[in-house]
Design an enzyme around this catalytic site. Structure first.
Site, PDB file in Angstrom:
ATOM      1  N   ASN A   8      52.678  44.746  42.484  1.00 56.05           N
ATOM      2  CA  ASN A   8      51.307  44.441  42.919  1.00 56.05           C
ATOM      3  C   ASN A   8      51.449  43.516  44.131  1.00 56.05           C
ATOM      4  OD1 ASN A   8      48.668  43.773  43.246  1.00 56.05           O
ATOM      5  ND2 ASN A   8      48.367  42.940  41.181  1.00 56.05           N
ATOM      6  N   ARG A  91      50.361  49.158  42.470  1.00 50.09           N
ATOM      7  CA  ARG A  91      48.927  48.990  42.318  1.00 50.09           C
ATOM      8  C   ARG A  91      48.308  49.047  43.711  1.00 50.09           C
ATOM      9  NH1 ARG A  91      45.807  44.663  38.776  1.00 50.09           N
ATOM     10  NH2 ARG A  91      43.807  45.588  39.157  1.00 50.09           N
ATOM     11  N   HIS A 180      38.651  47.705  38.823  1.00 49.85           N
ATOM     12  CA  HIS A 180      39.208  47.466  37.480  1.00 49.85           C
ATOM     13  C   HIS A 180      39.462  48.794  36.775  1.00 49.85           C
ATOM     14  CE1 HIS A 180      36.949  43.362  37.415  1.00 49.85           C
ATOM     15  NE2 HIS A 180      38.183  43.203  37.862  1.00 49.85           N
ATOM     16  N   ARG A 242      31.719  35.371  42.459  1.00 51.20           N
ATOM     17  CA  ARG A 242      30.955  36.423  43.155  1.00 51.20           C
ATOM     18  C   ARG A 242      29.545  36.521  42.581  1.00 51.20           C
ATOM     19  NH1 ARG A 242      35.459  40.536  41.988  1.00 51.20           N
ATOM     20  NH2 ARG A 242      36.979  40.171  43.633  1.00 51.20           N
ATOM     21  N   GLU A 387      47.284  46.311  32.368  1.00 47.98           N
ATOM     22  CA  GLU A 387      47.241  47.163  33.552  1.00 47.98           C
ATOM     23  C   GLU A 387      48.636  47.613  33.976  1.00 47.98           C
ATOM     24  OE1 GLU A 387      43.864  45.742  36.316  1.00 47.98           O
ATOM     25  OE2 GLU A 387      44.185  44.129  34.888  1.00 47.98           O
TER      26      GLU A 387
END
Ligand code: AMP
Length: 400
Positions: A8, A91, A180, A242, A387
């Site tokens: 990642n 990723r 996601h 956010r 993940e």
């Protein structure tokens, strides 16, 4: 041994994990930080001692070479040589309209990831640096790109379309993609297994990925029907920092009133809003609950707003799918924060949910557990997301 290396890559960092694909166990994981500045490598073999080293890593390629060095090190390594790495899974944030599933990395795939850089301007270039670095360091090892947006590509057009002039979609690919995706896909697949409904085209699941970034998604038969994030991860729930969905007219209004540039209003919505912006306390749910217990009104408001937003998505997705069989909580908040789960699950019995509030309060943190009562029509469960394992599984199925 067949292992898959999961990468990642960020612009100045690179997280990695080495997974034995046959046992699905993590052999080692770690992080390269400050790439291009000075460089620090962290390496943690499973069950072994943590290793840290300040090492110059001017580029991502040098970072990867250092990672391969520790993984194969005689003393602290977990594999004999590089040939044990059967494939690399990357990723990648944004696949744009080009990718509906994970893909083997080749020139065409790289060009397609480059093409959608405008949709993921911060992440895609960094993800590509990771891919190119691995290709240079391991030219004979197959690489797979796993996209966070691929999950959302099964949405119907009426679901992903924004009601903007149609040419905005045609010219600029402005549509809802969702993020996601790797996490929603993973926990949806695991939930279907727990329900014993593999292959059932009608199983309806709502997955709540609640962490620092949060999104809700729903699926029928394991295929995404809707998801709360949009063109970017800003849409949907209010998150750590956010704002989530707001009246879009607020943007020009604030730019005018506060004399903000495009960049400044973007920062305001992405970094200064959400739980942090409402509470003025923190973006971390642990701090918010501590402040709420002390009577902090704005921390209380932030948590109430968050729970209400999740509840709204659950309700609207149940309506969209004409029912729901299972609701899954996952990620940092979903797995660990019983008090937030309790707020969300209050007054949901009309949907056929009989939530075990007592069990929820005493549930161990971060562990898989069913939180609905046996009589509940809708099963509610906590399923820890993974993940990296999802990327490893996809990588192995494509490359091996
Ligand atoms: P994630 O983005 O999935 O890593 O989630 C990180 C967030 O999970 C943190 O910012 C916290 O808000 C939340 N979190 C983690 N552990 C706990 C906990 N024990 N109780 C409440 N919230 C937690």
């Amino acid at each position: 041994m067949r292992t898959v290396l999961i990468i990642n890559a960020g612009s100045s960092s690179l997280k990695y994990q080495l997974i034995d694909i046959d046992t699905e166990s993590v052999l080692a994981k770690g992080l390269c930080e400050r790439i291009g500045i000075d460089g620090k490598l962290t390496y943690q073999p499973t069950g072994g001692e943590k290793f840290q080293q300040e090492s110059p890593m001017p580029t991502h390629q040098q970072a990867i070479e250092l990672v391969l060095g520790v993984l194969t090190d005689e003393k602290i390594g977990v594999i004999k040589d590089m040939a044990d790495v059967a494939a690399v899974g990357h990723r990648v944030l944004h696949g744009g309209p080009n990718f509906t599933a994970s893909a083997l990395v080749d020139e065409k795939c790289i060009a397609a990831i480059e093409e959608v850089i405008p949709l993921g301007p911060l992440h895609n270039p960094a993800n590509l640096m990771g891919i190119n670095a691995c290709r240079a360091a391991m030219p004979n090892t197959p690489q797979v790109a796993v996209f966070d947006t691929a999950w959302g590509m099964s949405m119907a057009q009426k679901t992903f379309q924004y009601a903007l002039p149609y040419e905005v979609y045609e010219k600029y690919s402005v549509r809802r993609y969702g993020f996601h995706g790797t996490s929603h896909m993973f926990v949806t697949g695991e939930a279907i297994k727990r329900l014993g409904r593999e292959g059932d085209p009608n199983v309806k699941i709502i997955t709540c990925h609640l962490g620092n970034g949060s999104s809700v998604s729903c699926s029928i038969g394991g295929k995404c029907v809707d998801t709360s994030m949009g063109l970017t991860p800003l849409e949907g729930l209010p998150m750590g920092t956010r704002c989530g969905s707001i009246d879009p007219a607020i943007v020009p209004f604030l730019m005018d009133k506060m004399n903000l540039s495009i960049k400044e209003v973007d920062t305001l919505m992405n970094k200064k809003s959400g739980m942090l912006g409402i509470s003025g306390v923190s973006s971390d749910f642990r701090d918010l609950w501590a402040a709420r217990k002390e009577g902090n009104a704005r921390a209380t408001l932030a948590l109430d707003m968050f729970a209400l937003a999740v509840k709204r998505y659950i309700g609207s997705y149940a309506a969209e799918m004409n029912g729901v069989d299972c609701i899954v909580f996952t990620a940092g908040v979903g797995e660990n924060d019983a008090a937030t789960r309790e707020l969300i699950m209050q007054d949901m019995d009309f949907l056929g949910i009989d939530f075990d509030f007592e069990l929820n309060r005493t549930a161990p943190r971060g562990e898989e557990i069913v939180l609905s009562k046996p009589s509940s029509r809708v099963k509610v469960m906590v399923l820890p997301t993974n993940e990296e394992l999802a990327i490893a599984r996809d990588t192995a199925s494509i490359a091996l």
